[in-house]
Design a protein around this motif. Structure first.
Motif, PDB file in Angstrom:
ATOM      1  N   ALA A 141      32.141  49.214  44.533  1.00 13.82           N
ATOM      2  CA  ALA A 141      30.951  48.527  45.039  1.00 13.82           C
ATOM      3  C   ALA A 141      29.748  48.769  44.133  1.00 13.82           C
ATOM      4  CB  ALA A 141      30.649  48.995  46.461  1.00 13.82           C
ATOM      5  N   LEU A 142      29.563  50.007  43.702  1.00 12.52           N
ATOM      6  CA  LEU A 142      28.451  50.321  42.798  1.00 12.52           C
ATOM      7  C   LEU A 142      28.640  49.643  41.438  1.00 12.52           C
ATOM      8  CD1 LEU A 142      28.068  54.089  43.704  1.00 12.52           C
ATOM      9  CD2 LEU A 142      26.291  52.340  44.004  1.00 12.52           C
ATOM     10  N   ALA A 143      29.891  49.552  40.983  1.00  9.57           N
ATOM     11  CA  ALA A 143      30.164  48.861  39.726  1.00  9.57           C
ATOM     12  C   ALA A 143      29.826  47.378  39.844  1.00  9.57           C
ATOM     13  CB  ALA A 143      31.633  49.046  39.342  1.00  9.57           C
ATOM     14  N   MET A 144      30.154  46.788  40.979  1.00  7.15           N
ATOM     15  CA  MET A 144      29.837  45.382  41.190  1.00  7.15           C
ATOM     16  C   MET A 144      28.325  45.173  41.238  1.00  7.15           C
ATOM     17  SD  MET A 144      31.940  42.769  41.469  1.00  7.15           S
ATOM     18  CE  MET A 144      33.420  43.028  42.422  1.00  7.15           C
ATOM     19  N   ALA A 145      27.613  46.111  41.855  1.00  6.68           N
ATOM     20  CA  ALA A 145      26.155  46.026  41.879  1.00  6.68           C
ATOM     21  C   ALA A 145      25.577  46.174  40.473  1.00  6.68           C
ATOM     22  CB  ALA A 145      25.590  47.097  42.804  1.00  6.68           C
ATOM     23  N   ALA A 146      26.193  47.037  39.656  1.00  5.13           N
ATOM     24  CA  ALA A 146      25.741  47.212  38.277  1.00  5.13           C
ATOM     25  C   ALA A 146      25.962  45.951  37.446  1.00  5.13           C
ATOM     26  CB  ALA A 146      26.473  48.391  37.632  1.00  5.13           C
ATOM     27  N   GLU A 147      26.913  45.118  37.871  1.00  7.55           N
ATOM     28  CA  GLU A 147      27.163  43.850  37.187  1.00  7.55           C
ATOM     29  C   GLU A 147      26.186  42.768  37.629  1.00  7.55           C
ATOM     30  OE1 GLU A 147      29.656  43.095  34.796  1.00  7.55           O
ATOM     31  OE2 GLU A 147      29.793  45.280  34.700  1.00  7.55           O
ATOM     32  N   GLY A 148      25.311  43.108  38.584  1.00  6.30           N
ATOM     33  CA  GLY A 148      24.270  42.171  38.985  1.00  6.30           C
ATOM     34  C   GLY A 148      24.499  41.473  40.310  1.00  6.30           C
ATOM     35  N   LEU A 161      44.619  41.188  45.134  1.00  2.00           N
ATOM     36  CA  LEU A 161      43.936  40.905  43.871  1.00  2.00           C
ATOM     37  C   LEU A 161      44.395  41.822  42.752  1.00  2.00           C
ATOM     38  CD1 LEU A 161      40.340  40.480  45.336  1.00  2.00           C
ATOM     39  CD2 LEU A 161      42.034  38.687  44.879  1.00  2.00           C
ATOM     40  N   GLY A 162      44.879  43.012  43.107  1.00  2.00           N
ATOM     41  CA  GLY A 162      45.341  43.935  42.085  1.00  2.00           C
ATOM     42  C   GLY A 162      45.495  45.339  42.626  1.00  2.00           C
ATOM     43  N   ILE A 163      45.874  46.233  41.719  1.00  2.00           N
ATOM     44  CA  ILE A 163      46.198  47.620  42.071  1.00  2.00           C
ATOM     45  C   ILE A 163      45.367  48.566  41.227  1.00  2.00           C
ATOM     46  CG2 ILE A 163      48.047  49.353  42.039  1.00  2.00           C
ATOM     47  CD1 ILE A 163      49.969  46.840  42.340  1.00  2.00           C
ATOM     48  N   VAL A 164      44.835  49.596  41.872  1.00  2.00           N
ATOM     49  CA  VAL A 164      44.137  50.678  41.172  1.00  2.00           C
ATOM     50  C   VAL A 164      44.974  51.940  41.308  1.00  2.00           C
ATOM     51  CG1 VAL A 164      42.079  52.138  41.114  1.00  2.00           C
ATOM     52  CG2 VAL A 164      41.848  49.688  41.536  1.00  2.00           C
ATOM     53  N   GLU A 165      45.263  52.579  40.181  1.00  2.00           N
ATOM     54  CA  GLU A 165      46.047  53.810  40.186  1.00  2.00           C
ATOM     55  C   GLU A 165      45.123  54.997  39.973  1.00  2.00           C
ATOM     56  OE1 GLU A 165      50.161  54.567  38.171  1.00  2.00           O
ATOM     57  OE2 GLU A 165      48.627  55.408  36.831  1.00  2.00           O
ATOM     58  N   SER A 213      33.158  55.449  34.676  1.00  2.00           N
ATOM     59  CA  SER A 213      32.303  54.353  35.131  1.00  2.00           C
ATOM     60  C   SER A 213      32.684  53.047  34.447  1.00  2.00           C
ATOM     61  CB  SER A 213      30.827  54.678  34.851  1.00  2.00           C
ATOM     62  OG  SER A 213      30.381  55.737  35.667  1.00  2.00           O
ATOM     63  N   GLN A 214      33.055  53.132  33.179  1.00  2.00           N
ATOM     64  CA  GLN A 214      33.459  51.922  32.466  1.00  2.00           C
ATOM     65  C   GLN A 214      34.759  51.355  33.028  1.00  2.00           C
ATOM     66  OE1 GLN A 214      31.220  50.547  30.454  1.00  2.00           O
ATOM     67  NE2 GLN A 214      30.017  52.342  31.044  1.00  2.00           N
ATOM     68  N   VAL A 215      35.667  52.243  33.473  1.00  2.00           N
ATOM     69  CA  VAL A 215      36.904  51.768  34.099  1.00  2.00           C
ATOM     70  C   VAL A 215      36.590  51.049  35.404  1.00  2.00           C
ATOM     71  CG1 VAL A 215      39.098  52.460  35.146  1.00  2.00           C
ATOM     72  CG2 VAL A 215      38.328  53.553  33.036  1.00  2.00           C
ATOM     73  N   TYR A 216      35.689  51.625  36.205  1.00  2.00           N
ATOM     74  CA  TYR A 216      35.316  50.983  37.463  1.00  2.00           C
ATOM     75  C   TYR A 216      34.650  49.632  37.216  1.00  2.00           C
ATOM     76  CZ  TYR A 216      36.302  55.199  40.233  1.00  2.00           C
ATOM     77  OH  TYR A 216      36.923  56.245  40.864  1.00  2.00           O
ATOM     78  N   ARG A 217      33.799  49.544  36.200  1.00  2.00           N
ATOM     79  CA  ARG A 217      33.133  48.276  35.905  1.00  2.00           C
ATOM     80  C   ARG A 217      34.137  47.235  35.407  1.00  2.00           C
ATOM     81  NH1 ARG A 217      27.018  48.808  33.657  1.00  2.00           N
ATOM     82  NH2 ARG A 217      27.279  46.562  33.923  1.00  2.00           N
ATOM     83  N   SER A 218      35.098  47.670  34.607  1.00  2.00           N
ATOM     84  CA  SER A 218      36.151  46.754  34.167  1.00  2.00           C
ATOM     85  C   SER A 218      36.963  46.253  35.357  1.00  2.00           C
ATOM     86  CB  SER A 218      37.069  47.463  33.159  1.00  2.00           C
ATOM     87  OG  SER A 218      38.200  46.681  32.859  1.00  2.00           O
ATOM     88  N   THR A 219      37.247  47.166  36.281  1.00  2.00           N
ATOM     89  CA  THR A 219      37.981  46.792  37.493  1.00  2.00           C
ATOM     90  C   THR A 219      37.194  45.771  38.311  1.00  2.00           C
ATOM     91  OG1 THR A 219      39.046  48.962  37.579  1.00  2.00           O
ATOM     92  CG2 THR A 219      39.009  47.675  39.623  1.00  2.00           C
ATOM     93  N   ALA A 220      35.892  45.999  38.439  1.00  2.00           N
ATOM     94  CA  ALA A 220      35.042  45.065  39.187  1.00  2.00           C
ATOM     95  C   ALA A 220      35.062  43.682  38.559  1.00  2.00           C
ATOM     96  CB  ALA A 220      33.612  45.606  39.250  1.00  2.00           C
ATOM     97  N   ARG A 221      34.985  43.608  37.239  1.00  2.00           N
ATOM     98  CA  ARG A 221      35.010  42.309  36.561  1.00  2.00           C
ATOM     99  C   ARG A 221      36.345  41.601  36.777  1.00  2.00           C
ATOM    100  NH1 ARG A 221      31.836  45.291  32.662  1.00  2.00           N
ATOM    101  NH2 ARG A 221      33.726  45.936  31.552  1.00  2.00           N
ATOM    102  N   GLN A 222      37.420  42.358  36.790  1.00  2.00           N
ATOM    103  CA  GLN A 222      38.738  41.757  37.024  1.00  2.00           C
ATOM    104  C   GLN A 222      38.874  41.241  38.452  1.00  2.00           C
ATOM    105  OE1 GLN A 222      42.270  43.794  35.081  1.00  2.00           O
ATOM    106  NE2 GLN A 222      40.713  45.368  34.751  1.00  2.00           N
ATOM    107  N   VAL A 223      38.252  41.921  39.412  1.00  2.00           N
ATOM    108  CA  VAL A 223      38.247  41.437  40.795  1.00  2.00           C
ATOM    109  C   VAL A 223      37.514  40.103  40.876  1.00  2.00           C
ATOM    110  CG1 VAL A 223      37.340  41.872  43.113  1.00  2.00           C
ATOM    111  CG2 VAL A 223      38.506  43.701  41.878  1.00  2.00           C
ATOM    112  N   VAL A 224      36.374  40.012  40.201  1.00  2.00           N
ATOM    113  CA  VAL A 224      35.624  38.754  40.170  1.00  2.00           C
ATOM    114  C   VAL A 224      36.477  37.641  39.573  1.00  2.00           C
ATOM    115  CG1 VAL A 224      33.614  37.565  39.205  1.00  2.00           C
ATOM    116  CG2 VAL A 224      33.380  39.896  40.061  1.00  2.00           C
ATOM    117  N   ASP A 225      37.132  37.927  38.452  1.00  2.00           N
ATOM    118  CA  ASP A 225      37.977  36.923  37.796  1.00  2.00           C
ATOM    119  C   ASP A 225      39.123  36.475  38.701  1.00  2.00           C
ATOM    120  OD1 ASP A 225      36.384  37.067  35.567  1.00  2.00           O
ATOM    121  OD2 ASP A 225      37.703  38.436  34.467  1.00  2.00           O
TER     122      ASP A 225
END
Length: 270
Positions: free
Chosen positions: A27-34, A171-175, A238-250
C-alpha cells in the motif's frame, strides 16, 4: 465503497508468512507511485495494521452522522481496523457469524475518500471472512503471499483455488522469506527452501510479483510503526515492493482491457 476504483485482497493460506507486512508495504509503495490508497484490516481476530502503521492504541475513528465513520490516516494512507473500535487488549471471542457481522459494519459504515486502491488485509485461511469479502465487496483481484516452504505452498494453493471458485482473479504471488542473509557475515541461506514461489506461479499461470528476504530490518520496521517504505524508502526491499506495486497496476489494466475488448453478441429473430 463507491468511491474506490480498485479493491485488492492480499491473502495467504496460512498465518506467519508475512501477509500483513506485505499488505502495508504494498500500500505504501502504491502511494509512493502517486496513487491514493487505503487499507482495510479484515483480520477481525488478529488486527495488526494499527501497530504496523504506528497508530496510537487510543486512536478512534471520527464519527460521521449517526452510523458512519472516517478512516484513520497514517503515513498518507487511509486505514480502518476493528482495533480502532475496541480496547487494545480485548480479544475477539466471537463465532464466525459475529466476526462477519463486524466486518460488514466496517465495510458499510466507513466513509472512504476517492481512492485509486484499497488493499484488504485478509486473515489466513478460507473461512467466513473470506466469503464475506468475496460476496459483499467488488474485489478487482487478489495477491497471494507465501514462503518457499512446502507447508505454506500447500495452503497457498487452497487460497488460490478459493479465489477461483468465487471468480476473483489472482494478480500474482509474493514470496516472502526467500533467503536469509546474515547481518554479521553476509552468508545467504535458504532456510525455508527455494523455488516454491516460482513453482506455484507456473502451476497457476500467475506471475511471481516479487521475492523478499528474511531480514531483521523488515520486522523491526513494522514493529516500530514505520514500515520499510517509510523507514528506508530507497533501500533494496523498498524497490522490490514498488516493482510489485507497478506489476499489480499492470495486471489490473490488462484485465480491464481484456474485459472491455470482449465483443457483445446479440441474437435477433428475422
Amino acid at each position: 465503497m463507491q468511491n474506490i476504483k480498485n479493491i485488492v485482497a492480499v491473502a495467504s493460506g496460512k498465518g506467519g508468512v508475512g501477509k500483513s507486512t506485505t499488505t502495508v508495504n504494498l500500500a505504501l509503495a502504491m502511494a509512493a507511485e502517486g496513487y491514493r490508497v487505503g487499507i482495510l484490516d479484515a483480520d477481525i481476530y488478529g488486527p495488526s495494521m494499527g501497530t504496523m502503521l504506528g497508530v496510537a492504541p487510543t486512536t478512534r475513528p471520527e464519527p460521521v452522522g449517526e452510523n458512519a465513520m472516517k478512516p484513520v490516516k497514517a503515513h498518507g494512507l487511509e486505514v480502518m481496523s476493528i482495533a480502532f473500535l475496541i480496547d487494545d487488549s480485548q480479544p475477539m471471542v466471537w463465532r464466525g457469524p459475529m466476526a462477519s457481522g463486524a466486518l460488514q459494519q466496517l465495510l458499510t459504515q466507513t466513509e472512504w475518500s476517492d481512492l485509486d486502491f484499497l488493499f484488504v488485509d485478509m486473515p489466513p485461511g478460507t473461512g467466513d471472512i473470506q466469503l464475506t469479502i468475496s460476496q459483499k465487496v467488488p474485489v478487482s483481484g487478489a495477491v497471494i503471499v507465501t514462503t518457499p516452504q512446502d507447508i505454506a505452498l500447500l495452503d497457498a494453493r487452497k487460497g488460490i483455488e478459493m479465489f477461483r471458485k468465487v471468480d476473483i482473479p489472482v494478480l500474482g504471488i509474493v514470496e516472502n522469506m526467500s533467503v536469509h542473509i546474515c547481518s554479521q557475515c553476509g552468508h545467504a541461506e535458504e532456510i525455508f527452501g527455494s523455488g516454491g514461489g516460482a513453482d506455484l506461479s507456473r502451476a497457476y499461470d500467475a506471475p511471481l510479483l516479487g521475492q523478499l528476504p528474511l531480514k531483521m530490518a523488515i520486522r523491526e520496521a513494522v514493529d516500530g510503526g514505520k514500515p520499510t517504505l517509510v523507514a528506508d524508502p530507497e533501500g533494496p526491499e523498498s524497490q522490490v515492493y514498488r516493482s510489485t506495486a507497478r506489476q499489480v497496476v499492470d495486471a489490473l489494466k490488462t484485465r480491464s482491457g481484456a474485459q472491455q475488448a470482449m465483443p457483445n453478441i446479440s441474437v435477433n429473430r428475422d
